[in-house]
Design a protein around this motif. Sequence first.
Motif, PDB file in Angstrom:
ATOM      1  N   GLY A  83       0.817  -1.211   0.000  1.00 35.24           N
ATOM      2  CA  GLY A  83       0.000   0.000   0.000  1.00 35.24           C
ATOM      3  C   GLY A  83       0.851   1.261   0.000  1.00 35.24           C
ATOM      4  O   GLY A  83       0.547   2.216  -0.722  1.00 35.24           O
ATOM      5  N   ASP A 181      -6.763   8.010  -0.603  1.00 35.67           N
ATOM      6  CA  ASP A 181      -6.370   6.718  -0.046  1.00 35.67           C
ATOM      7  C   ASP A 181      -7.656   6.091   0.509  1.00 35.67           C
ATOM      8  O   ASP A 181      -8.156   6.483   1.559  1.00 35.67           O
ATOM      9  CB  ASP A 181      -5.317   6.907   1.051  1.00 35.67           C
ATOM     10  CG  ASP A 181      -4.844   5.576   1.629  1.00 35.67           C
ATOM     11  OD1 ASP A 181      -5.605   4.585   1.566  1.00 35.67           O
ATOM     12  OD2 ASP A 181      -3.712   5.524   2.158  1.00 35.67           O
ATOM     13  N   SER A 201      -4.304   0.111   0.089  1.00 41.33           N
ATOM     14  CA  SER A 201      -3.502  -0.990   0.595  1.00 41.33           C
ATOM     15  C   SER A 201      -4.365  -2.238   0.450  1.00 41.33           C
ATOM     16  O   SER A 201      -5.398  -2.364   1.108  1.00 41.33           O
ATOM     17  CB  SER A 201      -3.152  -0.774   2.071  1.00 41.33           C
ATOM     18  OG  SER A 201      -2.625  -1.982   2.590  1.00 41.33           O
ATOM     19  N   THR A 203      -3.380  -5.024   1.314  1.00 40.40           N
ATOM     20  CA  THR A 203      -2.976  -5.820   2.476  1.00 40.40           C
ATOM     21  C   THR A 203      -4.119  -5.974   3.479  1.00 40.40           C
ATOM     22  O   THR A 203      -4.180  -6.960   4.209  1.00 40.40           O
ATOM     23  CB  THR A 203      -1.804  -5.091   3.172  1.00 40.40           C
ATOM     24  OG1 THR A 203      -0.835  -4.741   2.182  1.00 40.40           O
ATOM     25  CG2 THR A 203      -1.164  -5.947   4.242  1.00 40.40           C
ATOM     26  N   LYS A 204      -5.011  -5.011   3.524  1.00 36.39           N
ATOM     27  CA  LYS A 204      -6.053  -4.979   4.559  1.00 36.39           C
ATOM     28  C   LYS A 204      -7.284  -5.755   4.093  1.00 36.39           C
ATOM     29  O   LYS A 204      -7.215  -6.949   3.939  1.00 36.39           O
ATOM     30  CB  LYS A 204      -6.404  -3.525   4.898  1.00 36.39           C
ATOM     31  CG  LYS A 204      -5.193  -2.605   5.044  1.00 36.39           C
ATOM     32  CD  LYS A 204      -4.368  -2.901   6.281  1.00 36.39           C
ATOM     33  CE  LYS A 204      -3.027  -2.164   6.297  1.00 36.39           C
ATOM     34  NZ  LYS A 204      -3.094  -0.724   6.166  1.00 36.39           N
TER      35      LYS A 204
END
Length: 389
Positions: A83, A181, A201, A203-204
Amino acid sequence: MKGPTRVNHPPKVDVPSDNRPLVAPIYQSVKFTFDSVAESEKLNRGEREGYVYSRVSNPTLRQLELTLATLQGREDCLVTASGVAAVNLALLALCKQGDHVVVFAEMYQPTRYMVRRLLARFGVEHTMLSIEDTDAIEATLASKPTQAVIFESPSNPLLKVADITRIAAAARAHGALTVLDNTFAGLHNHGELDIDLYVHSLTKFAAGHGDVMGGAIIGSKKLLASLQRDLVVLGATLDPNTAFLIQRGLKTYFVRIERQARSALAIARYLEQHEKVERVYYPGLKSHPQHALAARQMKDSGAVVTFELASRVDPARFADSLRLFAISASLGSTESLVQPGQLMMPRDLNEQERKWAGITDRTIRLSIGLEDEADLLEDLEQALAASDS
Ligand SMILES: *Cc1c(COP(=O)(O)O)cnc(C)c1O
């Protein structure tokens, strides 16, 4: 063919074109080849479709990019290794020496670092504001030529909701690009708003299982094409195997988001009436100062709940007493997570900016996972009971 030759030129297995794998395979190959130099040259001249080298493009990455672009309601996407890579590449590709950007005290710390420390070294100026102060954002954009406004909504961890429509209109009116974002709100939110670039991101919540990292920059074909060259050279490429796992995680994205947001609302309501809780920050609660704006702007209120403990509760003891919530940075896992204020203190901010960020040593951030809602409520109940200071 002798063994050393055979292992490097294994038999080709061609899948008939009317016989496709239901799940796209992982193109775990850095290089792509044509049977002739002429075709390779055509690709280089942009006269045909195809792939050469995975830092530039790869079919597994491309599938993920097209999926993410559709979810966010835009034409194109570029995935990145994390991210922060998405945020930083977008800013680097957009800005040049002498440009001015608007950034916010409530933002993800590495984004502030990027603007304040790294971009500053290359002569990019910035103004740091509070995301709540839309008047100041409008005034800054009106008074100072600005290349980009980068912001988040809801903010981390206090879940302040940005007035995106007003910010985007002011940016448009004064020729600044907007970079949102959108990690906290998610790929299913904010697509209909007038935003130039979304960064995420993955990733989340997108990957959703806390086991891989990734990022995405999403926008119009035209804007992404203008950034593409810079982005490729900066080299924060996602690995095809990771792209495959993110694509797999996305299959349950909507089911997870719906379930986690439902549990989050129940938990926020429970905490709000608890005598050991001073204040709950959750956009889905009527008591949230921007509840009406959030309801207009977002389809749900997300899976993060933040609150302030009453002074007689010891925050560390509370976090230690939780059995189902892991003490952990980050969010968007299937496991529920807890992060106390003392682990989230923004050390790079001055006094005014820290006030805007609003984190205290009594702040607790929860990321709600996929456990049973009643079990989570019971866990919070026993931890609150066990943690008087
Ligand atoms: C986590 C996060 C990032 C950075 O993403 P990574 O995948 O950890 O590099 C950027 N912005 C926000 C809002 C985040 O929560």
